[in-house]
Write a protein that holds these residues in place. Structure first.
Motif, PDB file in Angstrom:
ATOM      1  N   ASP A   5       1.236  -1.424   0.246  1.00 14.85           N
ATOM      2  CA  ASP A   5       0.284  -0.347  -0.174  1.00 14.85           C
ATOM      3  C   ASP A   5       0.614   1.178   0.108  1.00 14.85           C
ATOM      4  O   ASP A   5       0.723   2.451   0.199  1.00 14.85           O
ATOM      5  N   LEU A   6       2.077   1.136  -0.295  1.00 12.34           N
ATOM      6  CA  LEU A   6       3.062   2.534   0.244  1.00 12.34           C
ATOM      7  C   LEU A   6       2.599   3.418  -1.314  1.00 12.34           C
ATOM      8  O   LEU A   6       2.512   4.407  -0.951  1.00 12.34           O
ATOM      9  N   ARG A   7       2.627   3.117  -2.454  1.00 11.46           N
ATOM     10  CA  ARG A   7       2.232   3.049  -3.544  1.00 11.46           C
ATOM     11  C   ARG A   7       1.180   4.689  -3.475  1.00 11.46           C
ATOM     12  O   ARG A   7       0.994   5.417  -3.227  1.00 11.46           O
ATOM     13  N   LEU A   8      -0.337   3.948  -2.168  1.00 12.82           N
ATOM     14  CA  LEU A   8      -1.178   4.820  -1.721  1.00 12.82           C
ATOM     15  C   LEU A   8      -0.260   5.910  -1.065  1.00 12.82           C
ATOM     16  O   LEU A   8      -1.077   6.691  -1.472  1.00 12.82           O
ATOM     17  N   GLY A   9       0.176   5.540  -0.535  1.00 13.14           N
ATOM     18  CA  GLY A   9       0.555   6.554   1.093  1.00 13.14           C
ATOM     19  C   GLY A   9       1.549   7.306   0.372  1.00 13.14           C
ATOM     20  O   GLY A   9       1.007   8.902   1.191  1.00 13.14           O
ATOM     21  N   LEU A  10       2.107   6.781  -1.005  1.00  9.56           N
ATOM     22  CA  LEU A  10       2.530   8.326  -1.323  1.00  9.56           C
ATOM     23  C   LEU A  10       2.115   8.994  -1.968  1.00  9.56           C
ATOM     24  O   LEU A  10       2.044  10.238  -1.601  1.00  9.56           O
ATOM     25  N   ARG A  11       1.221   8.140  -2.726  1.00  7.61           N
ATOM     26  CA  ARG A  11       0.237   9.653  -3.092  1.00  7.61           C
ATOM     27  C   ARG A  11      -0.552  10.304  -2.702  1.00  7.61           C
ATOM     28  O   ARG A  11      -0.497  11.806  -2.826  1.00  7.61           O
ATOM     29  N   LEU A  12      -1.209  10.260  -1.905  1.00  6.31           N
ATOM     30  CA  LEU A  12      -1.961  10.487  -0.598  1.00  6.31           C
ATOM     31  C   LEU A  12      -1.044  11.740  -0.223  1.00  6.31           C
ATOM     32  O   LEU A  12      -1.370  12.903   0.318  1.00  6.31           O
ATOM     33  N   SER A  13      -0.320  11.619   0.602  1.00  6.83           N
ATOM     34  CA  SER A  13       0.803  12.164   1.308  1.00  6.83           C
ATOM     35  C   SER A  13       1.369  13.409  -0.391  1.00  6.83           C
ATOM     36  O   SER A  13       1.178  14.775   0.541  1.00  6.83           O
ATOM     37  N   GLY A  17       1.011  17.811  -0.218  1.00  6.61           N
ATOM     38  CA  GLY A  17       1.583  18.335  -0.261  1.00  6.61           C
ATOM     39  C   GLY A  17       3.056  18.093   1.063  1.00  6.61           C
ATOM     40  O   GLY A  17       3.865  18.861   1.288  1.00  6.61           O
ATOM     41  N   TRP A  18       2.349  16.937   1.346  1.00  6.00           N
ATOM     42  CA  TRP A  18       3.366  16.343   3.068  1.00  6.00           C
ATOM     43  C   TRP A  18       4.751  16.343   2.179  1.00  6.00           C
ATOM     44  O   TRP A  18       5.267  15.863   0.942  1.00  6.00           O
ATOM     45  N   ASN A  19       5.811  16.186   3.454  1.00  9.62           N
ATOM     46  CA  ASN A  19       6.569  15.773   3.478  1.00  9.62           C
ATOM     47  C   ASN A  19       7.588  14.438   3.076  1.00  9.62           C
ATOM     48  O   ASN A  19       8.928  14.148   3.082  1.00  9.62           O
ATOM     49  N   GLN A  20       6.657  13.487   4.167  1.00 10.96           N
ATOM     50  CA  GLN A  20       7.319  12.182   3.934  1.00 10.96           C
ATOM     51  C   GLN A  20       7.389  11.800   2.332  1.00 10.96           C
ATOM     52  O   GLN A  20       6.886  11.955   1.710  1.00 10.96           O
ATOM     53  N   THR A  21       8.317  10.596   2.863  1.00  6.96           N
ATOM     54  CA  THR A  21       9.402   9.787   1.696  1.00  6.96           C
ATOM     55  C   THR A  21       8.688   8.420   2.219  1.00  6.96           C
ATOM     56  O   THR A  21       8.207   8.029   2.929  1.00  6.96           O
ATOM     57  N   GLU A  22       9.251   7.880   0.811  1.00  9.34           N
ATOM     58  CA  GLU A  22       8.935   6.070   1.122  1.00  9.34           C
ATOM     59  C   GLU A  22       9.701   5.809   2.581  1.00  9.34           C
ATOM     60  O   GLU A  22       8.808   4.750   3.396  1.00  9.34           O
ATOM     61  N   SER A  23      10.472   6.358   2.891  1.00  6.62           N
ATOM     62  CA  SER A  23      11.328   6.284   4.176  1.00  6.62           C
ATOM     63  C   SER A  23      10.470   6.547   5.376  1.00  6.62           C
ATOM     64  O   SER A  23      10.721   5.477   6.075  1.00  6.62           O
ATOM     65  N   ASN A 209      10.111  17.221   0.022  1.00  2.49           N
ATOM     66  CA  ASN A 209       9.734  18.668  -0.271  1.00  2.49           C
ATOM     67  C   ASN A 209      10.801  19.262   0.460  1.00  2.49           C
ATOM     68  O   ASN A 209      11.353  20.339  -0.087  1.00  2.49           O
ATOM     69  N   ALA A 210      11.654  19.164   1.260  1.00  3.16           N
ATOM     70  CA  ALA A 210      12.540  19.983   2.068  1.00  3.16           C
ATOM     71  C   ALA A 210      12.698  19.260   2.935  1.00  3.16           C
ATOM     72  O   ALA A 210      12.517  18.387   3.225  1.00  3.16           O
ATOM     73  N   VAL A 211      14.307  19.175   3.951  1.00  2.60           N
ATOM     74  CA  VAL A 211      14.932  18.563   5.080  1.00  2.60           C
ATOM     75  C   VAL A 211      14.002  18.980   6.323  1.00  2.60           C
ATOM     76  O   VAL A 211      13.973  19.851   6.210  1.00  2.60           O
ATOM     77  N   GLN A 212      13.708  17.936   6.463  1.00  2.00           N
ATOM     78  CA  GLN A 212      13.216  17.671   7.684  1.00  2.00           C
ATOM     79  C   GLN A 212      14.180  18.309   8.936  1.00  2.00           C
ATOM     80  O   GLN A 212      14.511  16.698   9.366  1.00  2.00           O
ATOM     81  N   VAL A 213      14.199  18.728   9.301  1.00  2.00           N
ATOM     82  CA  VAL A 213      14.989  19.412  10.697  1.00  2.00           C
ATOM     83  C   VAL A 213      14.564  18.978  12.134  1.00  2.00           C
ATOM     84  O   VAL A 213      12.957  19.380  12.432  1.00  2.00           O
ATOM     85  N   GLY A 214      15.036  17.566  13.433  1.00  2.00           N
ATOM     86  CA  GLY A 214      14.462  17.915  13.946  1.00  2.00           C
ATOM     87  C   GLY A 214      13.900  16.477  14.016  1.00  2.00           C
ATOM     88  O   GLY A 214      14.722  15.380  12.831  1.00  2.00           O
ATOM     89  N   PRO A 215      14.111  15.926  15.195  1.00  2.00           N
ATOM     90  CA  PRO A 215      13.809  16.282  16.186  1.00  2.00           C
ATOM     91  C   PRO A 215      14.940  16.701  16.537  1.00  2.00           C
ATOM     92  O   PRO A 215      16.247  16.368  16.640  1.00  2.00           O
TER      93      PRO A 215
END
Ligand SMILES: CC(C)(COP(=O)(O)OP(=O)(O)OC[C@H]1O[C@@H](n2cnc3c(N)ncnc32)[C@H](O)[C@@H]1OP(=O)(O)O)[C@@H](O)C(=O)NCCC(=O)NCCS
Length: 290
Positions: A5-13, A17-23, A209-215
């Motif tokens: 279901d990874l493809r679905l997850g990536l498509r929706l994120s 416009g969310w920042n999540q990647t496959e990992s 979209n960008a480097v996620q700095v954190g936590p």
């Protein structure tokens, strides 16, 4: 939800416009293999959500419904399903970071607001000025993971000590998530120590979209130095940093680095409240995870 279901997850994120990647998706699924869900509408997969359990505290993340299928109760159903799953495991506290779209659904399901976070975004600029608290940095030791260009790199403190430091600030044992982030991106961690005492740590990871700095959790002495150092390391790149607006020092660094607030989130809770120390939380781990 399964890896298929990874493809679905990536498509929706990406659609949101969310920042999540496959990992990021794979990390959610590995942390809670039975607690990530897909919603189907008329036989088609149209929504996702992921739970993440730390002992008796759980987070709900990745609540996404395909634009075409919104407003028909899918989001509410996904939430109810996740809450049933967590109630079945006798989870005492459920938390999440709500967007404006998600908040009304969560309120109807008994979540109450805790505090606000702001997502700062922009192109990271090298910090020229000494950050607030920066003078204290000189007495602290920066741990840079090997192989480090600096010959006198300090030794990494024990993982258990870092988890305990983080637990005292967040009220949560986040070993499950932090261990994975540290293993996946070992070169991105920085830790400030005062002798054997941990003063704070930060990590970062690539995003869609960008480097996620954190936590980043740190004392007042260390937080500004860690954030400024992270921005220096990202100079020229797009960054996202999610900060509790109650941490005025963190917000000041965001503003003085030329970053702008892209959007705000409301941290919400259902069940027993967790007392976390906002002034020592300098960056969240990504808004959909807390
Ligand atoms: C937030 C989100 C998941 C909501 O999903 P959804 O499937 O539209 O949610 P629901 O349909 O359950 O609820 C949305 C609205 O539709 C209404 N609704 C519920 N069932 C309905 C039905 N059968 N017919 C018409 N409307 C209905 C709800 O009452 C709610 O209305 P409200 O805004 O007045 O409270 C979706 O908008 C989304 O993916 N947004 C982008 C990502 C995001 O922000 N996620 C939240 C992270 S915190």
């Amino acid at each position: 939800m399964r890896t298929g279901d990874l493809r679905l997850g990536l498509r929706l994120s990406r659609q949101a416009g969310w920042n999540q990647t496959e990992s990021d998706w794979l990390r959610f699924m590995s942390m809670e293999p039975e607690g990530c869900f897909v919603a189907e509408f008329n036989g088609c997969p149209v929504g996702t959500t992921a739970t993440c359990i730390f002992d008796k505290i759980a987070w709900i993340a990745m609540v996404l419904v395909d634009k075409e299928s919104r407003g028909q109760g899918v989001g509410t159903k996904l939430l109810k399903h996740s809450l049933n799953y967590l109630d079945g495991l006798k989870i005492k506290t459920v938390r999440l970071d709500a967007t404006d779209l998600g908040r009304p659904i969560y309120e109807k399901l008994g979540f109450v607001p805790e505090y606000e976070l702001a997502r700062f975004e922009g192109i990271a600029q090298p910090c020229k000025k000494e950050p607030p608290g920066g003078s204290l940095k000189r007495s602290l030791g920066m741990v840079i993971p090997a192989p480090s260009p600096k010959p006198a790199a300090l030794r990494m403190p024990p993982f258990a000590d870092m988890i305990e430091f983080d637990r005292q600030i967040t009220g949560t044992n986040r070993a499950k998530m932090l261990g994975r982030l540290f293993n996946e991106f070992p070169r991105n961690i920085r830790i400030l120590t005062d002798g054997d005492k941990i003063e704070g740590f930060i990590t970062m990871r690539p995003g869609a979209n960008a480097v996620q700095v954190g936590p980043c959790t740190a004392t007042i002495n260390a937080g500004s130095a860690l954030l400024s150092d992270a921005l220096n390391r990202c100079a020229g790149k797009a960054v996202f940093i999610d900060m509790p607006t109650g941490n005025v020092h963190a917000v000041k660094i965001g503003e003085s680095s030329g970053l702008k607030i892209q959007r705000r989130f409301m941290r919400m809770c259902r069940g027993e409240r967790i007392k976390d120390n906002i002034e020592a939380i300098w960056a969240g781990s990504g808004p959909e995870k807390g």
